[in-house]
Motif scaffolding. Sequence first.
Motif, mmCIF file in Angstrom:
data_model
loop_
_atom_site.group_PDB
_atom_site.id
_atom_site.type_symbol
_atom_site.label_atom_id
_atom_site.label_comp_id
_atom_site.label_asym_id
_atom_site.label_seq_id
_atom_site.Cartn_x
_atom_site.Cartn_y
_atom_site.Cartn_z
ATOM 1 N N ALA A 99 0.729 -1.155 -0.038
ATOM 2 C CA ALA A 99 -0.045 0.055 0.125
ATOM 3 C C ALA A 99 0.837 1.417 -0.200
ATOM 4 C CB ALA A 99 -1.107 -0.037 1.076
ATOM 5 N N LYS A 100 0.539 2.145 -0.889
ATOM 6 C CA LYS A 100 1.318 3.359 -1.177
ATOM 7 C C LYS A 100 0.236 4.528 -0.741
ATOM 8 C CE LYS A 100 5.213 3.840 -2.660
ATOM 9 N NZ LYS A 100 6.469 4.062 -2.017
ATOM 10 N N PRO A 101 0.495 5.752 -0.464
ATOM 11 C CA PRO A 101 -0.312 6.797 -0.377
ATOM 12 C C PRO A 101 -1.297 7.063 -1.691
ATOM 13 C CG PRO A 101 1.822 7.576 0.257
ATOM 14 C CD PRO A 101 1.780 6.250 -0.133
ATOM 15 N N ASN A 102 -2.516 7.642 -1.406
ATOM 16 C CA ASN A 102 -3.572 7.914 -2.360
ATOM 17 C C ASN A 102 -3.938 6.747 -2.990
ATOM 18 O OD1 ASN A 102 -3.056 10.705 -1.737
ATOM 19 N ND2 ASN A 102 -0.995 10.652 -2.954
ATOM 20 N N GLY A 103 -4.031 5.618 -2.417
ATOM 21 C CA GLY A 103 -4.478 4.547 -3.154
ATOM 22 C C GLY A 103 -3.623 3.627 -3.960
ATOM 23 N N ASP A 104 -2.143 4.460 -4.549
ATOM 24 C CA ASP A 104 -1.175 3.683 -4.929
ATOM 25 C C ASP A 104 -0.737 2.650 -4.504
ATOM 26 O OD1 ASP A 104 -1.384 5.454 -7.203
ATOM 27 O OD2 ASP A 104 -0.350 6.911 -6.345
ATOM 28 N N GLY A 105 -0.111 1.598 -5.230
ATOM 29 C CA GLY A 105 0.720 0.345 -4.569
ATOM 30 C C GLY A 105 0.431 -0.583 -5.654
ATOM 31 N N TRP A 106 0.669 -1.753 -5.103
ATOM 32 C CA TRP A 106 0.691 -3.022 -6.014
ATOM 33 C C TRP A 106 0.034 -4.193 -5.323
ATOM 34 C CZ3 TRP A 106 5.321 -0.585 -4.152
ATOM 35 C CH2 TRP A 106 5.789 0.235 -4.711
ATOM 36 N N ILE A 107 -0.490 -5.125 -6.121
ATOM 37 C CA ILE A 107 -0.996 -6.240 -5.932
ATOM 38 C C ILE A 107 0.078 -7.618 -6.073
ATOM 39 C CG2 ILE A 107 -2.968 -8.060 -5.608
ATOM 40 C CD1 ILE A 107 -4.709 -5.390 -6.022
ATOM 41 N N ILE A 108 0.784 -8.293 -5.433
ATOM 42 C CA ILE A 108 1.476 -9.309 -5.814
ATOM 43 C C ILE A 108 1.039 -10.619 -5.709
ATOM 44 C CG2 ILE A 108 3.961 -9.982 -5.506
ATOM 45 C CD1 ILE A 108 4.740 -7.437 -4.282
ATOM 46 N N VAL A 109 0.897 -11.503 -6.678
ATOM 47 C CA VAL A 109 0.414 -12.904 -6.666
ATOM 48 C C VAL A 109 1.308 -13.949 -7.145
ATOM 49 C CG1 VAL A 109 -1.940 -13.957 -7.194
ATOM 50 C CG2 VAL A 109 -1.952 -11.506 -7.141
ATOM 51 N N SER A 110 1.497 -14.952 -6.563
ATOM 52 C CA SER A 110 2.333 -15.937 -6.867
ATOM 53 C C SER A 110 1.698 -16.800 -8.170
ATOM 54 C CB SER A 110 2.261 -17.123 -5.860
ATOM 55 O OG SER A 110 2.685 -18.340 -6.318
ATOM 56 N N ASP A 111 2.429 -16.740 -9.010
ATOM 57 C CA ASP A 111 2.188 -17.924 -10.315
ATOM 58 C C ASP A 111 2.959 -19.214 -9.958
ATOM 59 O OD1 ASP A 111 1.798 -18.791 -12.764
ATOM 60 O OD2 ASP A 111 2.511 -17.294 -14.249
ATOM 61 N N GLN A 112 2.056 -19.951 -9.250
ATOM 62 C CA GLN A 112 2.500 -21.023 -8.462
ATOM 63 C C GLN A 112 3.266 -22.003 -9.540
ATOM 64 O OE1 GLN A 112 -0.305 -23.955 -6.721
ATOM 65 N NE2 GLN A 112 0.947 -23.966 -5.072
#
Length: 336
Positions: A258-271
């Motif tokens: 989570a970054k300010p102002n709704g920015d950021g990333w979602i990291i998901v495993s490609d198993q």
Amino acid sequence: MKKFFLIFLLGILFYSCTDKLPTVPATVVSEKVPHDTDDPAIWVHPTDASKSIVFGTDKDTDGAIYAFNLQGKIIPDKVLKNIRYPNNIDIEYGFKMFDSTVVDIMVFTERERNQIRLFSVPDMRPLDGGGFPVFEDETNINYRRPMGVGIYKNPINQKISVIVSRKTGPKDNYLYQYELISDAEGVRSEFIRKFGKFSGVKEIEAIAIDDELGHVYCSDEGVGIRKYAADPSKGNEELAFFGNENFSEDMEGIAIAAKPNGDGWIIVSDQQKGQFNIFSRKDHHFIKAVNLGTTETDGCDLVIGFFDKKFPKGLFVAMNNQKDFYFYDLGLLGFN
């Protein structure tokens, strides 16, 4: 000649489908556990981040919750043993007890006892009287086996609730949500809703909750990532479904940066591909993939911020199927 050309084309296709990105080596590899690592959760020390703890599940009938320091060494007096098949785990801060004391908490699923467990951290004190049953209204015993878990702290009223998924279940109302309440008799869990679609293809294990934006994400393995409102008052409608075209087979562990102002990333495993796909937190568009060298990753977790010289940008932890966990400085993922 035609046969040779066909073999040549098949070789190119196979290479393009199996070729992986360059490996980013782990900053630290943890000590191994006896059985089968599954999911990590990071607890950040309130005054000295270098003393933070990484908790991880060891999945077995004779399972345990292991605790590691930032050097990847097991902290023996923080380990919880005799857990019947612990699966997923999560951490939350600032749970208010009935006596007005405030504690940080850890919740994990105990699949073979059909319940979730609740402990305060870092003192590892049980708060649940032995466990809180889940999916109690299900008559099919297979529908009562919990797997994934995520903790939601409502930023407005500070109420804390737990969202739980299961090994298998119906195509509707796959997820249950329970509020954690402390009163004169102790701590209890109170059922507050059921929601969430399920494809029926494999299972939904990984759950991650964005407290700030009020969203819960879950991986419907082999199908896609589902998004809902974490606050029951916002309704049960599916808010987004994404990522299905970016994975070789199963999407698994989810971590939110989570970054300010709704920015950021979602990291998901490609198993099965052994990589991690990174999406925009704001609109879920695919940004890139990274190869961190783990194999068959089930769970992951991250926290942004300085921990120590090894982890100056933040800590990312991923399960590896060699009975250990890989720790990375978050900057190695290409984020600053």
